[in-house]
Design a protein around this motif. Structure first.
Motif, PDB file in Angstrom:
ATOM      1  N   ASN A  54      48.648  -7.913  22.057  1.00 29.90           N
ATOM      2  CA  ASN A  54      49.443  -8.629  23.034  1.00 29.90           C
ATOM      3  C   ASN A  54      48.591  -8.781  24.286  1.00 29.90           C
ATOM      4  OD1 ASN A  54      51.371  -8.690  25.486  1.00 29.90           O
ATOM      5  ND2 ASN A  54      52.612  -9.338  23.744  1.00 29.90           N
ATOM      6  N   ALA A  55      48.551  -9.999  24.813  1.00 28.63           N
ATOM      7  CA  ALA A  55      47.724 -10.292  25.977  1.00 28.63           C
ATOM      8  C   ALA A  55      48.509 -10.221  27.280  1.00 28.63           C
ATOM      9  CB  ALA A  55      47.079 -11.671  25.817  1.00 28.63           C
ATOM     10  N   GLY A  56      49.709  -9.705  27.238  1.00 29.15           N
ATOM     11  CA  GLY A  56      50.545  -9.603  28.431  1.00 29.15           C
ATOM     12  C   GLY A  56      51.837 -10.359  28.254  1.00 29.15           C
ATOM     13  N   ILE A  57      51.752 -11.596  27.789  1.00 31.83           N
ATOM     14  CA  ILE A  57      52.922 -12.416  27.505  1.00 31.83           C
ATOM     15  C   ILE A  57      52.924 -12.799  26.022  1.00 31.83           C
ATOM     16  CG2 ILE A  57      54.085 -14.612  27.984  1.00 31.83           C
ATOM     17  CD1 ILE A  57      52.838 -14.441  30.829  1.00 31.83           C
ATOM     18  N   ASN A  58      51.806 -13.275  25.558  1.00 25.98           N
ATOM     19  CA  ASN A  58      51.690 -13.769  24.188  1.00 25.98           C
ATOM     20  C   ASN A  58      50.967 -12.793  23.273  1.00 25.98           C
ATOM     21  OD1 ASN A  58      52.732 -16.664  24.066  1.00 25.98           O
ATOM     22  ND2 ASN A  58      51.517 -16.648  25.949  1.00 25.98           N
ATOM     23  N   ASN A  59      51.332 -12.850  21.999  1.00 26.91           N
ATOM     24  CA  ASN A  59      50.602 -12.117  20.976  1.00 26.91           C
ATOM     25  C   ASN A  59      49.400 -12.949  20.555  1.00 26.91           C
ATOM     26  OD1 ASN A  59      52.482  -9.970  20.849  1.00 26.91           O
ATOM     27  ND2 ASN A  59      53.798 -11.203  19.538  1.00 26.91           N
ATOM     28  N   TYR A  60      48.333 -12.287  20.128  1.00 27.72           N
ATOM     29  CA  TYR A  60      47.140 -12.977  19.657  1.00 27.72           C
ATOM     30  C   TYR A  60      46.642 -12.284  18.397  1.00 27.72           C
ATOM     31  CZ  TYR A  60      44.583  -9.100  21.756  1.00 27.72           C
ATOM     32  OH  TYR A  60      44.129  -7.846  22.065  1.00 27.72           O
ATOM     33  N   PHE A  61      45.773 -12.961  17.670  1.00 27.06           N
ATOM     34  CA  PHE A  61      45.201 -12.393  16.458  1.00 27.06           C
ATOM     35  C   PHE A  61      43.837 -13.016  16.199  1.00 27.06           C
ATOM     36  CE2 PHE A  61      47.807 -16.016  15.437  1.00 27.06           C
ATOM     37  CZ  PHE A  61      47.046 -16.750  14.540  1.00 27.06           C
ATOM     38  N   GLY A  62      43.058 -12.328  15.394  1.00 24.08           N
ATOM     39  CA  GLY A  62      41.737 -12.856  15.094  1.00 24.08           C
ATOM     40  C   GLY A  62      40.986 -12.000  14.100  1.00 24.08           C
ATOM     41  N   ASN A  63      39.687 -12.234  14.044  1.00 22.94           N
ATOM     42  CA  ASN A  63      38.787 -11.531  13.134  1.00 22.94           C
ATOM     43  C   ASN A  63      37.727 -10.803  13.944  1.00 22.94           C
ATOM     44  OD1 ASN A  63      39.941 -12.870  10.774  1.00 22.94           O
ATOM     45  ND2 ASN A  63      38.935 -14.694  11.569  1.00 22.94           N
ATOM     46  N   TYR A  64      37.248  -9.701  13.388  1.00 24.19           N
ATOM     47  CA  TYR A  64      36.130  -9.016  14.024  1.00 24.19           C
ATOM     48  C   TYR A  64      35.066  -8.714  12.987  1.00 24.19           C
ATOM     49  CZ  TYR A  64      37.837  -4.465  12.270  1.00 24.19           C
ATOM     50  OH  TYR A  64      38.244  -3.422  11.478  1.00 24.19           O
ATOM     51  N   LYS A  65      33.841  -8.592  13.479  1.00 27.24           N
ATOM     52  CA  LYS A  65      32.716  -8.286  12.605  1.00 27.24           C
ATOM     53  C   LYS A  65      31.885  -7.199  13.265  1.00 27.24           C
ATOM     54  CE  LYS A  65      28.751 -10.298  10.288  1.00 27.24           C
ATOM     55  NZ  LYS A  65      27.941 -11.490  10.076  1.00 27.24           N
ATOM     56  N   LEU A  66      31.643  -6.141  12.516  1.00 26.91           N
ATOM     57  CA  LEU A  66      30.769  -5.068  12.983  1.00 26.91           C
ATOM     58  C   LEU A  66      29.380  -5.298  12.399  1.00 26.91           C
ATOM     59  CD1 LEU A  66      33.151  -2.032  12.392  1.00 26.91           C
ATOM     60  CD2 LEU A  66      32.640  -3.158  14.551  1.00 26.91           C
ATOM     61  N   ASN A  67      28.375  -5.351  13.264  1.00 24.57           N
ATOM     62  CA  ASN A  67      27.011  -5.585  12.797  1.00 24.57           C
ATOM     63  C   ASN A  67      26.239  -4.296  12.587  1.00 24.57           C
ATOM     64  OD1 ASN A  67      27.374  -8.378  12.841  1.00 24.57           O
ATOM     65  ND2 ASN A  67      26.962  -8.439  15.026  1.00 24.57           N
ATOM     66  N   ASN A  68      26.539  -3.278  13.341  1.00 24.32           N
ATOM     67  CA  ASN A  68      25.957  -1.946  13.165  1.00 24.32           C
ATOM     68  C   ASN A  68      26.860  -0.957  13.880  1.00 24.32           C
ATOM     69  OD1 ASN A  68      25.225  -1.836  15.919  1.00 24.32           O
ATOM     70  ND2 ASN A  68      23.265  -2.788  15.526  1.00 24.32           N
ATOM     71  N   ASP A  69      26.343   0.194  14.224  1.00 26.68           N
ATOM     72  CA  ASP A  69      27.185   1.235  14.801  1.00 26.68           C
ATOM     73  C   ASP A  69      27.816   0.883  16.141  1.00 26.68           C
ATOM     74  OD1 ASP A  69      26.943   2.895  12.664  1.00 26.68           O
ATOM     75  OD2 ASP A  69      25.381   4.131  13.542  1.00 26.68           O
TER      76      ASP A  69
END
Length: 127
Positions: A54-69
């Motif tokens: 939640n960004a304060g008012i709206n919900n958000y969603f997405g993808n993440y990518k881990l490249n290393n530690d």
């Protein structure tokens, strides 16, 4: 020769396990912003390299990518479209934009730190 091969194999297995530990540290965790400016914002790391919050008012969603530690890339792909006070909406836009600039993270106890080009841009505390 067999001894060297065994040592190399064991090292590869151990190092391979290290990167998955990083994923487990973040996957399934939910954090609330510890930054005064974005005090109502949250982020939760879901399965399959997804995140939501939640960004304060709206919900958000997405993808993440881990490249290393410590390297991470966050891509916000959508959000709800509720309206709110202009000042809060502007903060929300800035927060979402900041998430897109994050290139590194650090977990320190119950705290999650996000960095962009070596500068801390967001700080969260585990819920």
């Amino acid at each position: 020769m067999k001894k060297i091969s065994f040592i190399l194999l064991a090292t590869a297995i151990l190092l391979g396990g290290c990167s998955s530990n990083t994923v487990r540290k973040i996957e399934g965790e939910k954090y609330k912003s510890d930054t005064v400016l974005y005090q109502n914002s949250t982020i939760e790391f879901l399965k399959d390299n997804k995140f939501a919050g939640n960004a304060g008012i709206n919900n958000y969603f997405g993808n993440y990518k881990l490249n290393n530690d410590s390297n991470i890339k966050l891509e916000v792909v959508g959000n709800t479209l509720m309206a709110g006070p202009e000042a809060e909406m502007n903060l929300e836009k800035e927060y979402i934009k900041t998430l897109g600039t994050v290139d590194a993270y650090k977990i320190d106890g119950n705290y999650l730190h996000f960095y962009s080009k070596g500068i801390e841009v967001l700080k969260f505390i585990k819920e």
